[in-house]
Design an enzyme around this catalytic site. Structure first.
Site, mmCIF file in Angstrom:
data_model
loop_
_atom_site.group_PDB
_atom_site.id
_atom_site.type_symbol
_atom_site.label_atom_id
_atom_site.label_comp_id
_atom_site.label_asym_id
_atom_site.label_seq_id
_atom_site.Cartn_x
_atom_site.Cartn_y
_atom_site.Cartn_z
ATOM 1 N N TYR A 1 8.236 9.371 16.272
ATOM 2 C CA TYR A 1 8.320 9.311 14.808
ATOM 3 C C TYR A 1 9.557 10.043 14.304
ATOM 4 C CZ TYR A 1 6.731 9.542 9.942
ATOM 5 O OH TYR A 1 6.633 9.416 8.581
ATOM 6 N N THR B 1 -1.191 9.389 0.679
ATOM 7 C CA THR B 1 -1.210 7.967 0.997
ATOM 8 C C THR B 1 -2.586 7.593 1.530
ATOM 9 O OG1 THR B 1 -0.444 8.414 3.243
ATOM 10 C CG2 THR B 1 1.239 8.003 1.562
ATOM 11 N N SER C 1 0.835 -1.204 0.000
ATOM 12 C CA SER C 1 0.000 0.000 0.000
ATOM 13 C C SER C 1 0.867 1.251 0.000
ATOM 14 C CB SER C 1 -0.932 0.026 1.223
ATOM 15 O OG SER C 1 -0.181 0.106 2.424
ATOM 16 N N LEU D 1 3.167 4.455 -0.422
ATOM 17 C CA LEU D 1 4.409 4.726 -1.146
ATOM 18 C C LEU D 1 5.093 3.435 -1.580
ATOM 19 C CD1 LEU D 1 5.923 7.614 1.044
ATOM 20 C CD2 LEU D 1 4.427 7.786 -0.964
ATOM 21 N N ASP E 1 7.489 -9.512 8.593
ATOM 22 C CA ASP E 1 7.588 -8.579 9.710
ATOM 23 C C ASP E 1 9.051 -8.161 9.783
ATOM 24 O OD1 ASP E 1 7.902 -7.274 12.129
ATOM 25 O OD2 ASP E 1 6.850 -8.780 13.322
ATOM 26 N N SER F 1 11.549 10.958 6.580
ATOM 27 C CA SER F 1 10.431 11.901 6.554
ATOM 28 C C SER F 1 10.983 13.292 6.846
ATOM 29 C CB SER F 1 9.394 11.528 7.627
ATOM 30 O OG SER F 1 8.481 12.595 7.849
ATOM 31 N N PHE G 1 2.233 13.369 1.593
ATOM 32 C CA PHE G 1 1.860 12.612 0.395
ATOM 33 C C PHE G 1 0.455 12.040 0.528
ATOM 34 C CE2 PHE G 1 6.092 13.191 -0.843
ATOM 35 C CZ PHE G 1 6.226 12.801 -2.174
#
Length: 254
Positions: A160, A195, A15, A17, A57, A147, A193
Site C-alpha cells: 500500500y 469511509t 462510494s 471519498l 476497471d 495516503s 477518514f
C-alpha cells in the site's frame, strides 16, 4: 478553473471519498461521470446527482476508453479528473507461519493503485490536451489520491505504501510533463477518514484511531476531502503539489 459547467470524471465514485467528491462536484455545477467497478452503485450515485454512470476497471485500457467514450458522449470531453479509486492491503513480508508474503498481493495493490491511476491519467490527458484553452489559459486539472502511508506506512503496509508513494513521486514530473498541455496535476494524501471500509471496524477501534489524531481528534469527513479536491480545481496556482489532509497525524509503526 471554474467548476460550474465543466465535465468531470471521478474514479471510485460510487462510494467513500470518491462518492463525496462526485457529489461535491455536482453541487458546484459540474457534469459528473461516476466511474467505478461496481456498476450498480455507480448508477445509484449518478442518478442522485444527475450524472452518468460508467462501469470501469482502471487497470484495463479498453475499459477506461469505453468509460471515457460514454462520459464524453453525455457531457463532452472532461477537463477534470479525480483519481480516487484504490484498494488497501496489509501483509507482513514474513508471515507468522514463517512464509514470505504472496507476491500476487503486492502486484495487485500496486497495479490498481499506481498503474491503474497512471493508466487513467494518460488516457484522460491525451483527450484533454486536444481541447481549447479556457480564458485563464488552462485546459484541465487532474488529482491523485495518495495516503499518509506514502510517508509513514505501518507494519505490513509495504504494498500500500509503495503504491501511494509512487503517486506522490509521480506528481511533480507529471505536472512538469503536462505543463506544455496546460493541465495541472496535484495529489491529496488523506489520513484516517470515515469511509465505509473504516466504519466497518468495531466502534472501540474507530475511537482509538480517532484519538490518535492530534486535532481535531476525530476521523476525517469524506466531505472535507471533497472540499479540498474541488479547491484544487479552482485554485489555478496549485500544481505539482502533494497536500496531506490528516489533522497533523503521523502514523505509529503499528
Amino acid at each position: 478553473m471554474k467548476i460550474e459547467g465543466q465535465a468531470a470524471l471521478v474514479t471510485g465514485g460510487a462510494s467513500g471519498l470518491g462518492e463525496a467528491t462526485a457529489r461535491e462536484l455536482a453541487r458546484l455545477g459540474a457534469k459528473v461521470a461516476v466511474l467505478d467497478r461496481n456498476a450498480e452503485l455507480a448508477e445509484k450515485v449518478a442518478a442522485e446527482i444527475g450524472g452518468v454512470a460508467c462501469a470501469c476497471d482502471i487497470t484495463d485500457t479498453d475499459s477506461v476508453n469505453a468509460a471515457l467514450d460514454k462520459a464524453e458522449a453525455a457531457h463532452g470531453t472532461a477537463r477534470i479528473l479525480m483519481n480516487v479509486a484504490g484498494i488497501g492491503s496489509a501483509k507482513r513480508i514474513v508471515g507468522k507461519d514463517g512464509n514470505p508474503a504472496p507476491l500476487e498481493d503486492f502486484v495487485r495493490v500496486v497495479n490498481i493503485n499506481l498503474v491503474g491511476s497512471y493508466n487513467m491519467a494518460r488516457l484522460f490527458a491525451a483527450r484533454c490536451a486536444k481541447l481549447e484553452a479556457l480564458d485563464n489559459g488552462e485546459k484541465g486539472v487532474m488529482l491523485f489520491t495518495a495516503s499518509v502511508a506514502a510517508f509513514d506506512g505501518q507494519v505490513g503496509q509495504q504494498a500500500y505504501s509503495a503504491s501511494k508513494g509512487g503517486l506522490v513521486g509521480m506528481t511533480l514530473p507529471m505536472a512538469r510533463d503536462l505543463a506544455q498541455h496546460a493541465i495541472r496535476v496535484c495529489t491529496v494524501a488523506p489520513g484516517l477518514f470515515a469511509t465505509p471500509l473504516l466504519m466497518e471496524l468495531p466502534e472501540a477501534v474507530q475511537q482509538s484511531l480517532a484519538a490518535s489524531i492530534p486535532f481535531p481528534p476525530r476521523l476525517g469527513k469524506p466531505s472535507e476531502f471533497a472540499e479540498l479536491a474541488c479547491h484544487i480545481v479552482t485554485n489555478g496556482h496549485l500544481n505539482g503539489e502533494v497536500i496531506r489532509l490528516d489533522g497533523a497525524l503521523r502514523m505509529a509503526p503499528r
